[in-house]
Design a protein around this motif. Sequence first.
Motif, PDB file in Angstrom:
ATOM      1  N   ASN A  21       0.844  -1.105  -0.032  1.00  0.00           N
ATOM      2  CA  ASN A  21      -0.162   0.104   0.205  1.00  0.00           C
ATOM      3  C   ASN A  21       0.692   1.160  -0.044  1.00  0.00           C
ATOM      4  O   ASN A  21       0.340   2.446   0.385  1.00  0.00           O
ATOM      5  CB  ASN A  21      -0.736  -0.036   1.161  1.00  0.00           C
ATOM      6  CG  ASN A  21      -1.885  -0.931   1.124  1.00  0.00           C
ATOM      7  OD1 ASN A  21      -2.539  -1.562   0.190  1.00  0.00           O
ATOM      8  ND2 ASN A  21      -2.341  -1.579   2.307  1.00  0.00           N
ATOM      9  N   ASP A  22       1.995   1.204  -0.490  1.00  0.00           N
ATOM     10  CA  ASP A  22       2.947   2.368  -0.739  1.00  0.00           C
ATOM     11  C   ASP A  22       2.727   2.828  -2.066  1.00  0.00           C
ATOM     12  O   ASP A  22       3.561   2.365  -2.905  1.00  0.00           O
ATOM     13  CB  ASP A  22       4.432   1.908  -0.377  1.00  0.00           C
ATOM     14  CG  ASP A  22       5.321   3.118  -0.484  1.00  0.00           C
ATOM     15  OD1 ASP A  22       4.950   4.331  -0.770  1.00  0.00           O
ATOM     16  OD2 ASP A  22       6.573   3.079  -0.157  1.00  0.00           O
ATOM     17  N   TYR A  23       1.542   3.555  -2.238  1.00  0.00           N
ATOM     18  CA  TYR A  23       1.249   3.972  -3.752  1.00  0.00           C
ATOM     19  C   TYR A  23       2.128   4.954  -4.366  1.00  0.00           C
ATOM     20  O   TYR A  23       2.626   4.827  -5.508  1.00  0.00           O
ATOM     21  CB  TYR A  23      -0.272   4.604  -3.568  1.00  0.00           C
ATOM     22  CG  TYR A  23      -1.256   3.459  -3.276  1.00  0.00           C
ATOM     23  CD1 TYR A  23      -1.421   2.368  -3.935  1.00  0.00           C
ATOM     24  CD2 TYR A  23      -1.786   3.640  -2.061  1.00  0.00           C
ATOM     25  CE1 TYR A  23      -2.240   1.388  -3.564  1.00  0.00           C
ATOM     26  CE2 TYR A  23      -2.655   2.754  -1.638  1.00  0.00           C
ATOM     27  CZ  TYR A  23      -2.987   1.548  -2.530  1.00  0.00           C
ATOM     28  OH  TYR A  23      -3.857   0.610  -2.042  1.00  0.00           O
ATOM     29  N   THR A  24       3.052   5.834  -3.482  1.00  0.00           N
ATOM     30  CA  THR A  24       3.894   6.636  -3.869  1.00  0.00           C
ATOM     31  C   THR A  24       4.987   5.922  -4.658  1.00  0.00           C
ATOM     32  O   THR A  24       5.591   6.161  -5.625  1.00  0.00           O
ATOM     33  CB  THR A  24       4.600   7.524  -2.866  1.00  0.00           C
ATOM     34  OG1 THR A  24       3.294   8.618  -2.386  1.00  0.00           O
ATOM     35  CG2 THR A  24       5.680   8.542  -3.554  1.00  0.00           C
ATOM     36  N   ALA A  25       5.479   4.992  -3.855  1.00  0.00           N
ATOM     37  CA  ALA A  25       6.707   4.071  -4.469  1.00  0.00           C
ATOM     38  C   ALA A  25       6.173   3.144  -5.523  1.00  0.00           C
ATOM     39  O   ALA A  25       7.022   3.224  -6.418  1.00  0.00           O
ATOM     40  CB  ALA A  25       7.382   3.192  -3.366  1.00  0.00           C
ATOM     41  N   ALA A  26       5.120   2.832  -5.495  1.00  0.00           N
ATOM     42  CA  ALA A  26       4.519   2.076  -6.812  1.00  0.00           C
ATOM     43  C   ALA A  26       4.473   3.019  -7.897  1.00  0.00           C
ATOM     44  O   ALA A  26       4.764   2.360  -9.217  1.00  0.00           O
ATOM     45  CB  ALA A  26       3.139   1.500  -6.391  1.00  0.00           C
ATOM     46  N   LYS A  27       3.790   4.045  -7.755  1.00  0.00           N
ATOM     47  CA  LYS A  27       3.993   5.039  -8.980  1.00  0.00           C
ATOM     48  C   LYS A  27       5.116   5.120  -9.556  1.00  0.00           C
ATOM     49  O   LYS A  27       5.412   5.525 -10.656  1.00  0.00           O
ATOM     50  CB  LYS A  27       3.066   6.307  -8.526  1.00  0.00           C
ATOM     51  CG  LYS A  27       1.692   5.733  -8.374  1.00  0.00           C
ATOM     52  CD  LYS A  27       0.836   7.306  -8.379  1.00  0.00           C
ATOM     53  CE  LYS A  27       1.090   8.055  -7.040  1.00  0.00           C
ATOM     54  NZ  LYS A  27       0.381   9.385  -6.831  1.00  0.00           N
ATOM     55  N   LYS A  59      -9.112   6.457  -2.233  1.00  0.00           N
ATOM     56  CA  LYS A  59      -9.873   5.619  -1.068  1.00  0.00           C
ATOM     57  C   LYS A  59      -9.139   5.607   0.080  1.00  0.00           C
ATOM     58  O   LYS A  59      -9.614   5.859   1.214  1.00  0.00           O
ATOM     59  CB  LYS A  59     -10.715   4.690  -1.462  1.00  0.00           C
ATOM     60  CG  LYS A  59     -11.592   4.748  -2.846  1.00  0.00           C
ATOM     61  CD  LYS A  59     -12.183   3.228  -2.875  1.00  0.00           C
ATOM     62  CE  LYS A  59     -13.366   3.585  -4.108  1.00  0.00           C
ATOM     63  NZ  LYS A  59     -14.017   2.543  -4.519  1.00  0.00           N
ATOM     64  N   ALA A  60      -7.938   5.196  -0.218  1.00  0.00           N
ATOM     65  CA  ALA A  60      -6.841   4.843   0.811  1.00  0.00           C
ATOM     66  C   ALA A  60      -6.436   6.044   1.645  1.00  0.00           C
ATOM     67  O   ALA A  60      -6.383   6.222   2.919  1.00  0.00           O
ATOM     68  CB  ALA A  60      -5.580   4.268   0.513  1.00  0.00           C
ATOM     69  N   SER A  61      -6.230   7.246   0.994  1.00  0.00           N
ATOM     70  CA  SER A  61      -5.938   8.428   1.351  1.00  0.00           C
ATOM     71  C   SER A  61      -7.089   9.253   2.305  1.00  0.00           C
ATOM     72  O   SER A  61      -6.832   9.673   3.325  1.00  0.00           O
ATOM     73  CB  SER A  61      -5.678   9.212   0.268  1.00  0.00           C
ATOM     74  OG  SER A  61      -5.334  10.828   0.840  1.00  0.00           O
ATOM     75  N   ALA A  62      -8.361   8.690   1.798  1.00  0.00           N
ATOM     76  CA  ALA A  62      -9.440   9.316   2.432  1.00  0.00           C
ATOM     77  C   ALA A  62      -9.579   8.456   3.989  1.00  0.00           C
ATOM     78  O   ALA A  62      -9.716   9.217   4.963  1.00  0.00           O
ATOM     79  CB  ALA A  62     -10.679   9.280   1.812  1.00  0.00           C
ATOM     80  N   LYS A  63      -9.455   7.361   3.874  1.00  0.00           N
ATOM     81  CA  LYS A  63      -9.311   6.494   4.906  1.00  0.00           C
ATOM     82  C   LYS A  63      -8.155   6.869   6.018  1.00  0.00           C
ATOM     83  O   LYS A  63      -8.490   7.055   7.171  1.00  0.00           O
ATOM     84  CB  LYS A  63      -9.267   4.884   4.815  1.00  0.00           C
ATOM     85  CG  LYS A  63     -10.439   4.263   4.074  1.00  0.00           C
ATOM     86  CD  LYS A  63     -10.285   2.808   3.988  1.00  0.00           C
ATOM     87  CE  LYS A  63     -11.553   2.270   3.409  1.00  0.00           C
ATOM     88  NZ  LYS A  63     -12.750   2.395   4.052  1.00  0.00           N
TER      89      LYS A  63
END
Length: 290
Positions: A21-27, A59-63
Amino acid sequence: QLDPKDGVSALYSGLASEGLNDYTAAKSAYTRYLEVGKTKRMRNQITERLVSMAKVELKASAKSAVANEQQLRGVQSPTTTIAVLPFKCSCADTTLLPLERGMADLVVSDLSRSSALTVLERDRMQAIADEINLSRSSQVDAATATRAGKLIAAGSILNGQIIAPSGTQMNLAGSVVNTNSSQVTSNPQASGSLDALFNLEKDFVLNVFSSMNVTLLASERAEFDRRRAPSLQAFLAYSRGLMAEDEGRLDDAIALFESARSLDPGFGAALQRAQSAAAARSGAQFSGAT
């Protein structure tokens, strides 16, 4: 790190980061693959995955924002950073209810014409609204708007309502809330006929600009006035598409956006949304296994 041009390493790094769930690194990793990867099919898949992942990230950011809400209480944001809540529709004609999403989308687009404002994207605001169940509320008060603004790091929140007691007349009523002080700073409004919906929306946004002491540059005003208005039926289909997309019904969303495009072939936003939703649908099917 040893071989920055190795696309396979970039791919697995992206998959691993996304799994954590590390979307910054994934992007970052997926973007690197787009730069150095050798497989066209994989590049296309990753491009679609990035679109799909963006929705998951919202959605993850909102949570996360709700989970860490206490830490955001004292944060001050510039009042020139503005977000638009989904509008509320008090409409006798229930077929107009999807305008709650469509009107917010239009207003965000027009507010973005001003370089004096930082306008947060509708999808990001919608994710926050969904997380705190604003869509279930018949009205949103200043305190709730302030909470939403804190969660999304907006100094100003525009809260709007569509009032259409008959089938011909419509009123747009809004309130601009300063999230730093929780005070309503202005109440922009505009009234007119349903047939002149898009002129009505323009007048409303101009009143928002005026209430925030924002003056459009000549070039910005030209862009503001240039936007082509779609047909009302096409816009209603587009608005229903936004609702379906927000609810994760991507097949329905694509069909509705394409219907809007069919009803009005010049409706560019409908084409863009259809393509984005199609990419998100395809990207959601991409996994480590595939």
